[in-house]
Motif scaffolding. Sequence first.
Motif, PDB file in Angstrom:
ATOM      1  N   TYR A 180       0.843  -1.194   0.000  1.00  0.00           N
ATOM      2  CA  TYR A 180       0.000   0.000   0.000  1.00  0.00           C
ATOM      3  C   TYR A 180       0.882   1.249   0.000  1.00  0.00           C
ATOM      4  O   TYR A 180       1.687   1.446   0.911  1.00  0.00           O
ATOM      5  CB  TYR A 180      -0.946   0.014   1.200  1.00  0.00           C
ATOM      6  CG  TYR A 180      -1.877   1.192   1.163  1.00  0.00           C
ATOM      7  CD1 TYR A 180      -2.951   1.206   0.298  1.00  0.00           C
ATOM      8  CD2 TYR A 180      -1.654   2.305   1.957  1.00  0.00           C
ATOM      9  CE1 TYR A 180      -3.800   2.294   0.229  1.00  0.00           C
ATOM     10  CE2 TYR A 180      -2.492   3.393   1.896  1.00  0.00           C
ATOM     11  CZ  TYR A 180      -3.565   3.382   1.031  1.00  0.00           C
ATOM     12  OH  TYR A 180      -4.394   4.468   0.964  1.00  0.00           O
ATOM     13  N   VAL A 181       0.725   2.077  -1.009  1.00  0.00           N
ATOM     14  CA  VAL A 181       1.563   3.265  -1.157  1.00  0.00           C
ATOM     15  C   VAL A 181       0.995   4.392  -0.302  1.00  0.00           C
ATOM     16  O   VAL A 181      -0.146   4.811  -0.483  1.00  0.00           O
ATOM     17  CB  VAL A 181       1.656   3.694  -2.640  1.00  0.00           C
ATOM     18  CG1 VAL A 181       2.459   4.966  -2.784  1.00  0.00           C
ATOM     19  CG2 VAL A 181       2.266   2.582  -3.471  1.00  0.00           C
ATOM     20  N   ILE A 182       1.822   4.869   0.620  1.00  0.00           N
ATOM     21  CA  ILE A 182       1.442   5.976   1.492  1.00  0.00           C
ATOM     22  C   ILE A 182       1.569   7.294   0.740  1.00  0.00           C
ATOM     23  O   ILE A 182       0.654   8.113   0.729  1.00  0.00           O
ATOM     24  CB  ILE A 182       2.353   6.028   2.731  1.00  0.00           C
ATOM     25  CG1 ILE A 182       2.335   4.695   3.456  1.00  0.00           C
ATOM     26  CG2 ILE A 182       1.978   7.166   3.637  1.00  0.00           C
ATOM     27  CD1 ILE A 182       3.472   4.549   4.443  1.00  0.00           C
ATOM     28  N   ARG A 183       2.742   7.494   0.135  1.00  0.00           N
ATOM     29  CA  ARG A 183       3.024   8.692  -0.657  1.00  0.00           C
ATOM     30  C   ARG A 183       3.822   8.284  -1.874  1.00  0.00           C
ATOM     31  O   ARG A 183       4.606   7.337  -1.822  1.00  0.00           O
ATOM     32  CB  ARG A 183       3.846   9.697   0.168  1.00  0.00           C
ATOM     33  CG  ARG A 183       3.105  10.349   1.279  1.00  0.00           C
ATOM     34  CD  ARG A 183       3.949  11.390   2.017  1.00  0.00           C
ATOM     35  NE  ARG A 183       5.300  10.962   2.358  1.00  0.00           N
ATOM     36  CZ  ARG A 183       5.619  10.246   3.431  1.00  0.00           C
ATOM     37  NH1 ARG A 183       4.686   9.867   4.250  1.00  0.00           N
ATOM     38  NH2 ARG A 183       6.879   9.916   3.665  1.00  0.00           N
ATOM     39  N   LEU A 184       3.627   9.021  -2.958  1.00  0.00           N
ATOM     40  CA  LEU A 184       4.369   8.766  -4.181  1.00  0.00           C
ATOM     41  C   LEU A 184       4.891  10.097  -4.704  1.00  0.00           C
ATOM     42  O   LEU A 184       4.116  11.039  -4.892  1.00  0.00           O
ATOM     43  CB  LEU A 184       3.465   8.096  -5.221  1.00  0.00           C
ATOM     44  CG  LEU A 184       4.107   7.677  -6.537  1.00  0.00           C
ATOM     45  CD1 LEU A 184       5.150   6.587  -6.303  1.00  0.00           C
ATOM     46  CD2 LEU A 184       3.040   7.169  -7.488  1.00  0.00           C
ATOM     47  N   TYR A 185       6.198  10.168  -4.892  1.00  0.00           N
ATOM     48  CA  TYR A 185       6.852  11.371  -5.402  1.00  0.00           C
ATOM     49  C   TYR A 185       7.341  11.107  -6.819  1.00  0.00           C
ATOM     50  O   TYR A 185       7.684   9.977  -7.163  1.00  0.00           O
ATOM     51  CB  TYR A 185       8.045  11.756  -4.529  1.00  0.00           C
ATOM     52  CG  TYR A 185       7.675  12.217  -3.148  1.00  0.00           C
ATOM     53  CD1 TYR A 185       7.377  13.559  -2.900  1.00  0.00           C
ATOM     54  CD2 TYR A 185       7.616  11.334  -2.083  1.00  0.00           C
ATOM     55  CE1 TYR A 185       7.042  13.989  -1.626  1.00  0.00           C
ATOM     56  CE2 TYR A 185       7.272  11.750  -0.812  1.00  0.00           C
ATOM     57  CZ  TYR A 185       6.982  13.079  -0.590  1.00  0.00           C
ATOM     58  OH  TYR A 185       6.640  13.509   0.655  1.00  0.00           O
ATOM     59  N   TYR A 186       7.413  12.183  -7.595  1.00  0.00           N
ATOM     60  CA  TYR A 186       7.916  12.074  -8.966  1.00  0.00           C
ATOM     61  C   TYR A 186       8.952  13.154  -9.199  1.00  0.00           C
ATOM     62  O   TYR A 186       8.717  14.326  -8.908  1.00  0.00           O
ATOM     63  CB  TYR A 186       6.777  12.217  -9.973  1.00  0.00           C
ATOM     64  CG  TYR A 186       7.239  12.193 -11.412  1.00  0.00           C
ATOM     65  CD1 TYR A 186       7.809  11.053 -11.949  1.00  0.00           C
ATOM     66  CD2 TYR A 186       7.112  13.313 -12.219  1.00  0.00           C
ATOM     67  CE1 TYR A 186       8.236  11.020 -13.254  1.00  0.00           C
ATOM     68  CE2 TYR A 186       7.535  13.290 -13.534  1.00  0.00           C
ATOM     69  CZ  TYR A 186       8.094  12.146 -14.048  1.00  0.00           C
ATOM     70  OH  TYR A 186       8.525  12.111 -15.344  1.00  0.00           O
TER      71      TYR A 186
END
Length: 187
Positions: free
Chosen positions: A97-103
């Motif tokens: 489960y992804v809590i936060r995703l940065y790009y």
Amino acid sequence: QVTFFQGVAVRSLSTSSPHEHPEHGRLIYKGNLAKTVLGVRFFSYSTSIFNLFMMPYIMLKSGIGVESLAVQAAFYGMIGFFTFVTPITLHVLTKGYVIRLYYKDEKDTYTAYTYNAILAEKATVFHQQDVKIPDISKMFTTFYAKTKSMLVNPTLFPNPQDYNHLMGYDKSPLFKVEELKEADETK
């Protein structure tokens, strides 16, 4: 940026938006169940630890120590099942489960934060070309980043183009046809 606070002007000297991370780039996704997943797993771990500490007391007071071996095995098996299997199952189901995703635009890299087995945040860095979409829809997997399964909710991306780029939907279908032609020519 100037903000008025009870009649006093306050100037903000921040050069980046609150959704920027200096190392990982801009925040493109934030999971809405992150606190719930953490809370459920913490509760499961804490009840298992409580259970382990209370087991000797329960055995002494219940007199299970003088019963037959079969009764002891059944009792220990039931307690052990709920003590160990429940937290392990919760971990397996929620580890992606992804809590936060940065790009990060410059490098075309993503950084996904998930919870590890000890409830600490774990960062996984990957490129868009590392993203694989499963052929068959899986219950707790939206995509694979390298070999790790990740779960995101597409409706929680503030900018749908970010989700499209992550999944590779922004690529031209002609690009895939050209790749197939090249693969056929090399055979």
